[in-house]
Motif scaffolding. Structure first.
Motif: not given
Ligand code: NAP
Length: 290
Positions: A170, A195, A197, A201, A215-217, A220, A235-238, A248, A268-269, A272
């Protein structure tokens, strides 16, 4: 899928990170005996809170296994020319084996140009398109981004069979979603990338044996998004509306349904930064023909 875990087992990152550290300490010792000292340089522009938090963890992890570290802090208003000059100097420094450039870069810096400047053989978190391409090719001499690599390490550590498994990822960012999908494909999983679109889902993700949420939500992913007995990597960190750190996935809502789930924080963090350290040692070995 041959997962036989009890329901809702929380699978933490620490045991995975500890195991990686254990073997890295030995590898670094061997290198040091031969007069080679693996070194990471972090390139940071300004002092963003999330960069500083990640930097602290990365420095601590690297130092704990014997990797030398250095942080190059650059001014927030640095020009493109100055940034490229600084990065080129580190590229050419034979004592530095791994480079981590914090991103996103400020507006005046053109990431599309800079990503071609970092030396691919020192690019330990996949900034360079050469390393992205190596992920696509399944070329193991490259450096996939650390977070999706951590996802795969966790799944392997906890004995989750990936070959033949249905996996839903996701999110499709270049940092997490896309490379995670490719790394899981390289493990012979059948991968679906979802994603914003994606239609229906929850229906798509609830067919997966393994769900990777990036997803960063905040929270969700609810109960209807997961299959009974699925393995969930969050993976999400929100930060939620109450200011609490969360993933997430709505862990309380899904934990009775899934077989295993990573916590946030401490999932996951925490792996990393171990992958980052592992990549520095790998880079050092490759640069020294080891
Ligand atoms: P990002 O660049 O914002 O990408 C988010 C993805 O989620 C996009 O592909 C987006 O789709 C999709 N998305 C957003 N809202 C959605 C919804 N309502 N339904 C379905 N898909 C949706 O984020 P990212 O950098 O990949 O990071 C994602 C999360 O991981 C964040 O919370 C971030 O903090 C976390 N993270 C954690 C680590 C760790 O070490 N644990 C490292 C990096 C990131 P579209 O492409 O269509 O817009």
């Amino acid at each position: 899928m041959e997962v036989t875990a009890t329901k809702g087992q929380i699978i933490k990152g620490k045991p995975v990170a500890d195991k990686i550290s254990e073997s890295l300490i030995q590898e670094v010792n061997e290198l040091v005996k031969e007069g080679i000292s693996p070194k990471l340089t972090i390139v940071r522009v300004g002092a963003r809170g999330d960069d500083l938090a990640y930097e602290r963890g990365a420095l601590k992890r690297c130092q704990s296994v014997g990797i030398a570290t250095e942080v190059l802090e650059l001014a927030e208003d640095i020009t493109q020319e100055e940034y490229v000059k600084a990065l080129t100097e580190i590229n050419n420094d034979k004592n530095v084996h791994g480079i981590l450039c914090f991103r996103p870069l400020p507006k005046q810096l053109n990431e599309e140009v800079i990503k071609y400047v970092i030396a691919p053989e020192k690019d330990v978190d996949s900034f360079s398109p050469i390393n992205s391409a190596k992920v696509m090719e399944g070329d193991t001499t490259g450096f996939p981004p650390c977070t999706p690599t951590a996802v795969v390490e966790i799944l392997k550590h906890y004995g989750v069979q990936l070959s033949g498994a249905k996996v839903a990822v996701l999110g499709r960012s270049m940092v997490v979603g896309k490379p995670a999908a490719m790394l899981l494909l390289n493990e012979n999983a059948t991968v679906t990338i979802c994603h914003s679109r994606t239609k229906d889902l929850a229906k798509v993700t609830s067919e997966a044996d393994v769900l990777v949420a990036a997803v960063g939500r905040a929270r969700m992913v609810k109960e209807e998004f997961v299959k009974e007995g699925a393995v969930v990597i969050d993976v999400g960190i929100n930060v939620d509306a109450d200011g609490n750190l969360c993933g997430d996935v709505d862990t309380n809502a899904v934990s009775d349904k899934v077989s295993m789930i990573t916590p946030v924080p401490a999932g996951v963090g925490s792996v990393t930064t171990s992958i980052l350290a592992k990549h520095v040692v790998k880079a050092c070995k490759l640069q020294n023909n080891k």
